[in-house]
Design a protein around this motif. Sequence first.
Motif, PDB file in Angstrom:
ATOM      1  N   LYS A 174       0.635  -1.111   0.196  1.00 48.85           N
ATOM      2  CA  LYS A 174      -0.144  -0.022  -0.060  1.00 48.85           C
ATOM      3  C   LYS A 174       0.793   1.291   0.220  1.00 48.85           C
ATOM      4  N   THR A 175       1.970   1.380   0.616  1.00 52.11           N
ATOM      5  CA  THR A 175       2.911   2.372   0.772  1.00 52.11           C
ATOM      6  C   THR A 175       4.411   2.309   0.007  1.00 52.11           C
ATOM      7  N   CYS A 176       4.432   0.892  -0.448  1.00 50.85           N
ATOM      8  CA  CYS A 176       5.637   0.620  -0.946  1.00 50.85           C
ATOM      9  C   CYS A 176       6.891   1.004  -0.086  1.00 50.85           C
ATOM     10  N   ARG A 177       6.783   0.857   1.324  1.00 49.05           N
ATOM     11  CA  ARG A 177       7.960   1.218   2.066  1.00 49.05           C
ATOM     12  C   ARG A 177       7.984  -0.012   3.010  1.00 49.05           C
ATOM     13  N   PRO A 178       9.433  -0.197   3.459  1.00 51.45           N
ATOM     14  CA  PRO A 178       9.638  -1.392   4.278  1.00 51.45           C
ATOM     15  C   PRO A 178       9.020  -1.424   5.598  1.00 51.45           C
ATOM     16  N   VAL A 179       8.460  -2.559   6.118  1.00 49.70           N
ATOM     17  CA  VAL A 179       7.760  -2.860   7.336  1.00 49.70           C
ATOM     18  C   VAL A 179       8.640  -2.939   8.349  1.00 49.70           C
ATOM     19  N   TYR A 180       8.784  -2.097   9.356  1.00 52.59           N
ATOM     20  CA  TYR A 180       9.731  -2.435  10.371  1.00 52.59           C
ATOM     21  C   TYR A 180       9.068  -3.290  11.538  1.00 52.59           C
ATOM     22  N   PRO A 181       9.812  -3.814  12.293  1.00 55.25           N
ATOM     23  CA  PRO A 181       9.310  -5.101  13.197  1.00 55.25           C
ATOM     24  C   PRO A 181       8.084  -4.089  14.293  1.00 55.25           C
ATOM     25  N   HIS A 182       8.286  -2.957  14.534  1.00 60.62           N
ATOM     26  CA  HIS A 182       7.276  -2.485  15.445  1.00 60.62           C
ATOM     27  C   HIS A 182       5.973  -1.949  14.735  1.00 60.62           C
ATOM     28  N   SER A 183       6.270  -1.901  13.317  1.00 61.43           N
ATOM     29  CA  SER A 183       5.005  -1.851  12.537  1.00 61.43           C
ATOM     30  C   SER A 183       4.157  -2.974  12.182  1.00 61.43           C
ATOM     31  N   TYR A 184       4.982  -3.912  12.296  1.00 64.96           N
ATOM     32  CA  TYR A 184       4.412  -5.288  11.892  1.00 64.96           C
ATOM     33  C   TYR A 184       3.190  -5.979  13.139  1.00 64.96           C
ATOM     34  N   LEU A 185       3.693  -5.385  14.294  1.00 68.19           N
ATOM     35  CA  LEU A 185       2.746  -5.711  15.687  1.00 68.19           C
ATOM     36  C   LEU A 185       1.414  -4.919  15.321  1.00 68.19           C
ATOM     37  N   ARG A 186       0.396  -5.736  15.627  1.00 70.69           N
ATOM     38  CA  ARG A 186      -1.069  -5.305  15.513  1.00 70.69           C
ATOM     39  C   ARG A 186      -1.515  -4.861  16.548  1.00 70.69           C
ATOM     40  N   VAL A 187      -0.848  -5.041  17.748  1.00 67.79           N
ATOM     41  CA  VAL A 187      -1.588  -4.269  18.894  1.00 67.79           C
ATOM     42  C   VAL A 187      -0.268  -3.606  19.652  1.00 67.79           C
ATOM     43  N   ASN A 188      -1.036  -2.645  20.750  1.00 66.47           N
ATOM     44  CA  ASN A 188       0.006  -1.918  21.391  1.00 66.47           C
ATOM     45  C   ASN A 188       0.709  -2.766  22.521  1.00 66.47           C
ATOM     46  N   THR A 189       1.470  -1.998  23.284  1.00 67.21           N
ATOM     47  CA  THR A 189       2.591  -2.700  24.309  1.00 67.21           C
ATOM     48  C   THR A 189       2.233  -1.993  25.616  1.00 67.21           C
ATOM     49  N   VAL A 190       2.693  -2.732  26.674  1.00 67.55           N
ATOM     50  CA  VAL A 190       2.840  -2.035  27.856  1.00 67.55           C
ATOM     51  C   VAL A 190       3.740  -1.040  27.995  1.00 67.55           C
ATOM     52  N   PHE A 191       4.681  -0.938  27.136  1.00 70.68           N
ATOM     53  CA  PHE A 191       5.609   0.236  27.066  1.00 70.68           C
ATOM     54  C   PHE A 191       4.956   1.535  26.601  1.00 70.68           C
ATOM     55  N   GLU A 192       4.423   1.171  25.409  1.00 69.85           N
ATOM     56  CA  GLU A 192       3.333   2.393  25.107  1.00 69.85           C
ATOM     57  C   GLU A 192       2.353   3.074  25.996  1.00 69.85           C
ATOM     58  N   VAL A 193       1.612   2.005  26.727  1.00 65.14           N
ATOM     59  CA  VAL A 193       0.958   2.596  27.648  1.00 65.14           C
ATOM     60  C   VAL A 193       1.345   3.319  28.771  1.00 65.14           C
ATOM     61  N   ALA A 194       2.719   2.732  29.276  1.00 62.78           N
ATOM     62  CA  ALA A 194       3.420   3.570  30.295  1.00 62.78           C
ATOM     63  C   ALA A 194       3.984   4.822  29.728  1.00 62.78           C
ATOM     64  N   ARG A 195       4.437   4.922  28.718  1.00 65.08           N
ATOM     65  CA  ARG A 195       4.908   6.437  28.132  1.00 65.08           C
ATOM     66  C   ARG A 195       3.872   7.163  27.986  1.00 65.08           C
ATOM     67  N   SER A 196       2.763   6.839  27.417  1.00 64.44           N
ATOM     68  CA  SER A 196       1.558   7.611  27.432  1.00 64.44           C
ATOM     69  C   SER A 196       1.126   8.398  28.794  1.00 64.44           C
ATOM     70  N   ALA A 197       1.465   7.441  29.841  1.00 65.68           N
ATOM     71  CA  ALA A 197       1.277   8.071  31.057  1.00 65.68           C
ATOM     72  C   ALA A 197       2.423   8.859  31.834  1.00 65.68           C
ATOM     73  N   GLY A 198       3.362   8.909  31.012  1.00 70.96           N
ATOM     74  CA  GLY A 198       4.513   9.794  31.342  1.00 70.96           C
ATOM     75  C   GLY A 198       5.457   9.008  32.094  1.00 70.96           C
ATOM     76  N   LEU A 199       5.526   7.727  32.034  1.00 67.69           N
ATOM     77  CA  LEU A 199       6.486   6.823  32.729  1.00 67.69           C
ATOM     78  C   LEU A 199       7.590   6.641  31.693  1.00 67.69           C
ATOM     79  N   ARG A 200       8.992   6.341  32.537  1.00 68.26           N
ATOM     80  CA  ARG A 200      10.177   5.900  31.632  1.00 68.26           C
ATOM     81  C   ARG A 200       9.998   4.405  31.457  1.00 68.26           C
ATOM     82  N   THR A 201      10.547   3.969  30.238  1.00 68.49           N
ATOM     83  CA  THR A 201      10.586   2.550  29.967  1.00 68.49           C
ATOM     84  C   THR A 201      11.946   2.238  29.365  1.00 68.49           C
TER      85      THR A 201
END
Length: 555
Positions: free
Chosen positions: A185-212
């Motif tokens: 669709k984009t003709c761009r490389p798919v990095y591992p993080h983009s391949y994951l279909r769901v979010n992670t604990v780290f993303e939720v923690a960061r959105s709460a202002g916590l360090r990971t």
Amino acid sequence: MSRRSSHPARTVTTAAAALAAVGALTAAAAPASAHAPAQRHRAARHVLLLSVDGLHQSDLAWYTARHPHSALAQLAGGGVEYTHAATTNPSDSFPGMVGQLTGGDPGVTGVYYDDTYSSALLPAGTTTCTATGPGAEVDLTEDLDKDKTALDAGQGLKGLPGSILRMTGDPTRLLDPAKLPVDPKTCRPVYPHSYLRVNTVFEVARSAGLRTAWSDKHAAYDILNGPSGQGVQDLFTPEINSDAIGYAAGDDWTKDNAATRQYDGYKVSAVLNEIDGYDHGRTRRVGTPAVFGMNFQSVSTAQKLPTSDGLTGGYLAKGVPGPLLARNLDFVDQQVGALLAELRRQHLADSTTVILSSKHGQSPTDPAALTRIDDGPLLDGLNAAWKAAHPGAGDLVAHAVDDDAMLIWLTDRSTAATAFAKAYLLSRSGTGNGIDGTARPFTASGLKTLYAGAAAAGYFHARPGDSRVPDLVGVTQYGVVYTGGKRKIAEHGGAHADDLDVPLVVTGAATPHGVRVDSPVRTTQIAPTILRLLGLDPRSLDAVRAEHTRALPVR
């Protein structure tokens, strides 16, 4: 099971009792009052997650029974020990670690193995994306590194291995985009993080202002950043399959167990620096992360190698660790002890919850059951039979991953093609070799059960026709390991108890003391538990909502 501390355990065996433990920990995690009995019961400000790859619950029980004053016994006896925890199926490193940090199984996360296939992507290097392609390998191994022979994955550090802690905390800088599959669709490389279909604990923690922070074995663990690509602020990923510096030519860090221990030591140093409030390389003071941790590899290699350092690897009998494995359990215990001591030295023990588990087990733990089978001739034979039956056709096998399970993706995903492949594989017999290298016959390609087509998707609770789900999923006969040589005596990835039964211990801040939960739990429950421990909403995780994953019954 006997306890490994001076405090008698409370055994939790029923749903009602487990709920009582939940209530007790919920109360313990409430804001402290003047009547709070101990500071250690306050809500956690930090969660340290440790994965000891290959470790079984039986290994932990064996070790702590013999070393009741060890660091591992301190963990198991000092908090909540789950004696019937299961990792993801497939029991591979990537779905296993992703499951712990998303709350999801492969059917939801889309991550089935460290080397898989997607019929919706185009092969690496594709530049013309106007036409649909045959699909693409999705490689999440060392092969994505800019230089997979280098411990720093191609960063170009001088003075390796001593300088490895100067490695970047941004592994996307170490991945070669030319090796990544391409999104049509984009003709761009798919990095591992983009391949994951769901979010992670780290993303939720960061959105709460916590360090990971996190430390793992390949730059491809960029996948833990999650779809945002921003989940882990400090992701330290020295390449374990690079050439082991100072060891025999051609040996990577997994081929000699002493090298694996040395490699694990770098990651322990990184976590010690993070406990002290620095980044992994101790170059900047950034504060101790709210969510951080690492994985150990030394137990896994001690289970796989027939011999190393002059010691016999694997197990002497069913579930009885041999001398090399016993020494590595000692090693892990010492390293865990160092981490616990540093938490105490930094006055963080009362505000930190430590979670100990494993991405996967290893099979077989009974050396007498080992049957090594070369899967190459099986796959070659399947392709040849397909082409003989369909003149002018190409290979039927698009991609296969066979460790102690069999996962196959086909170029033709029709019912007829999957049925053909299933019938062929279940009709194959031959000769492999056992633990001593002598011949061992096998039947049905070494398989106990083979799921094909819609049944394969159903096995993973995935949608039929999903672009990532394997077209065939084989559950092996116990003891079967697919390998072309005689150097490997165990593997993981399969669905046997030896693959799935891993330890799970939660101890420290906001946990009760000396509880054993004997009811079944799953390592995917670690993710919502981490968020609850930190006072965050587990339903912030996509996979938790999709699978209704519950936090562990400790809170």
